[in-house]
Design a protein around this motif. Structure first.
Motif, PDB file in Angstrom:
ATOM      1  N   THR A  70       1.970   6.401 -17.437  1.00  0.00           N
ATOM      2  CA  THR A  70       2.567   6.856 -16.180  1.00  0.00           C
ATOM      3  C   THR A  70       1.491   7.156 -15.147  1.00  0.00           C
ATOM      4  O   THR A  70       1.610   6.759 -13.986  1.00  0.00           O
ATOM      5  CB  THR A  70       3.444   8.099 -16.416  1.00  0.00           C
ATOM      6  N   VAL A  73       0.091   3.885 -13.804  1.00  0.00           N
ATOM      7  CA  VAL A  73       1.005   3.222 -12.871  1.00  0.00           C
ATOM      8  C   VAL A  73       0.973   3.925 -11.514  1.00  0.00           C
ATOM      9  O   VAL A  73       0.935   3.265 -10.466  1.00  0.00           O
ATOM     10  CB  VAL A  73       2.435   3.182 -13.447  1.00  0.00           C
ATOM     11  N   VAL A  74       0.972   5.253 -11.517  1.00  0.00           N
ATOM     12  CA  VAL A  74       0.942   5.998 -10.253  1.00  0.00           C
ATOM     13  C   VAL A  74      -0.357   5.726  -9.502  1.00  0.00           C
ATOM     14  O   VAL A  74      -0.349   5.475  -8.286  1.00  0.00           O
ATOM     15  CB  VAL A  74       1.122   7.517 -10.514  1.00  0.00           C
ATOM     16  N   ALA A  76      -2.384   3.087  -9.829  1.00  0.00           N
ATOM     17  CA  ALA A  76      -2.405   1.690  -9.393  1.00  0.00           C
ATOM     18  C   ALA A  76      -1.524   1.487  -8.173  1.00  0.00           C
ATOM     19  O   ALA A  76      -1.901   0.792  -7.225  1.00  0.00           O
ATOM     20  CB  ALA A  76      -1.948   0.783 -10.532  1.00  0.00           C
ATOM     21  N   ARG A  77      -0.361   2.102  -8.173  1.00  0.00           N
ATOM     22  CA  ARG A  77       0.559   1.962  -7.038  1.00  0.00           C
ATOM     23  C   ARG A  77      -0.027   2.610  -5.784  1.00  0.00           C
ATOM     24  O   ARG A  77       0.074   2.059  -4.690  1.00  0.00           O
ATOM     25  CB  ARG A  77       1.903   2.600  -7.394  1.00  0.00           C
ATOM     26  N   ALA A  78      -0.638   3.775  -5.945  1.00  0.00           N
ATOM     27  CA  ALA A  78      -1.227   4.458  -4.792  1.00  0.00           C
ATOM     28  C   ALA A  78      -2.392   3.664  -4.217  1.00  0.00           C
ATOM     29  O   ALA A  78      -2.550   3.569  -3.002  1.00  0.00           O
ATOM     30  CB  ALA A  78      -1.673   5.861  -5.183  1.00  0.00           C
ATOM     31  N   SER A  79      -3.206   3.072  -5.079  1.00  0.00           N
ATOM     32  CA  SER A  79      -4.341   2.296  -4.569  1.00  0.00           C
ATOM     33  C   SER A  79      -3.865   0.999  -3.943  1.00  0.00           C
ATOM     34  O   SER A  79      -4.476   0.489  -3.004  1.00  0.00           O
ATOM     35  CB  SER A  79      -5.338   2.012  -5.687  1.00  0.00           C
ATOM     36  N   ARG A  80      -2.768   0.456  -4.422  1.00  0.00           N
ATOM     37  CA  ARG A  80      -2.231  -0.778  -3.868  1.00  0.00           C
ATOM     38  C   ARG A  80      -1.644  -0.552  -2.478  1.00  0.00           C
ATOM     39  O   ARG A  80      -1.715  -1.428  -1.617  1.00  0.00           O
ATOM     40  CB  ARG A  80      -1.157  -1.328  -4.792  1.00  0.00           C
ATOM     41  N   THR A  81      -1.059   0.599  -2.266  1.00  0.00           N
ATOM     42  CA  THR A  81      -0.475   0.890  -0.949  1.00  0.00           C
ATOM     43  C   THR A  81      -1.515   1.402   0.035  1.00  0.00           C
ATOM     44  O   THR A  81      -1.197   1.645   1.184  1.00  0.00           O
ATOM     45  CB  THR A  81       0.650   1.925  -1.064  1.00  0.00           C
ATOM     46  N   ARG A  83      -3.303   4.277  -0.178  1.00  0.00           N
ATOM     47  CA  ARG A  83      -3.461   5.727  -0.060  1.00  0.00           C
ATOM     48  C   ARG A  83      -4.766   6.213  -0.663  1.00  0.00           C
ATOM     49  O   ARG A  83      -5.232   7.285  -0.331  1.00  0.00           O
ATOM     50  CB  ARG A  83      -2.294   6.441  -0.712  1.00  0.00           C
TER      51      ARG A  83
END
Length: 95
Positions: A70, A73-74, A76-81, A83
């Motif tokens: 988890t 994933v959080v 990876a998602r934050a770096s992809r957007t 932030r």
């Protein structure tokens, strides 16, 4: 509930029929605990006589693995957007 080793029951009080559920829990012998201010719509009930079993190493490993996945994933998602990307300071050149 005590025979099933249930030591705590959480009732969401802002839902329909919450009073009926709380009444069922009360009749089963549970006593209400104080609600925490950030989650005032949840009431925790303590069931006397329950003897909860300690978590087995397998369940602890599963919980740790789930937490790591988890967090990954959080992040990876934050770096992809964007932030977590470092902002570069750009100055306008004076002519």
């Amino acid at each position: 509930m005590a025979r099933a080793d249930v030591s705590r029951v959480i009732v969401q009080t802002d839902q329909p029929d919450a009073a009926a559920v709380a009444d069922l829990v009360r009749r089963a012998g549970a006593t209400p605990l104080a609600a925490a201010p950030p989650v005032s719509h949840l009431t925790t009930w303590s069931v006397p006589g329950a003897t909860p079993r300690p978590a087995t190493p397998w369940w602890r490993a599963l919980g740790l693995a789930t937490s790591i996945i988890t967090a990954g994933v959080v992040i990876a998602r934050a770096s992809r957007t964007g932030r977590l990307r470092r902002k570069r300071c750009t100055r306008a050149r004076s002519s």
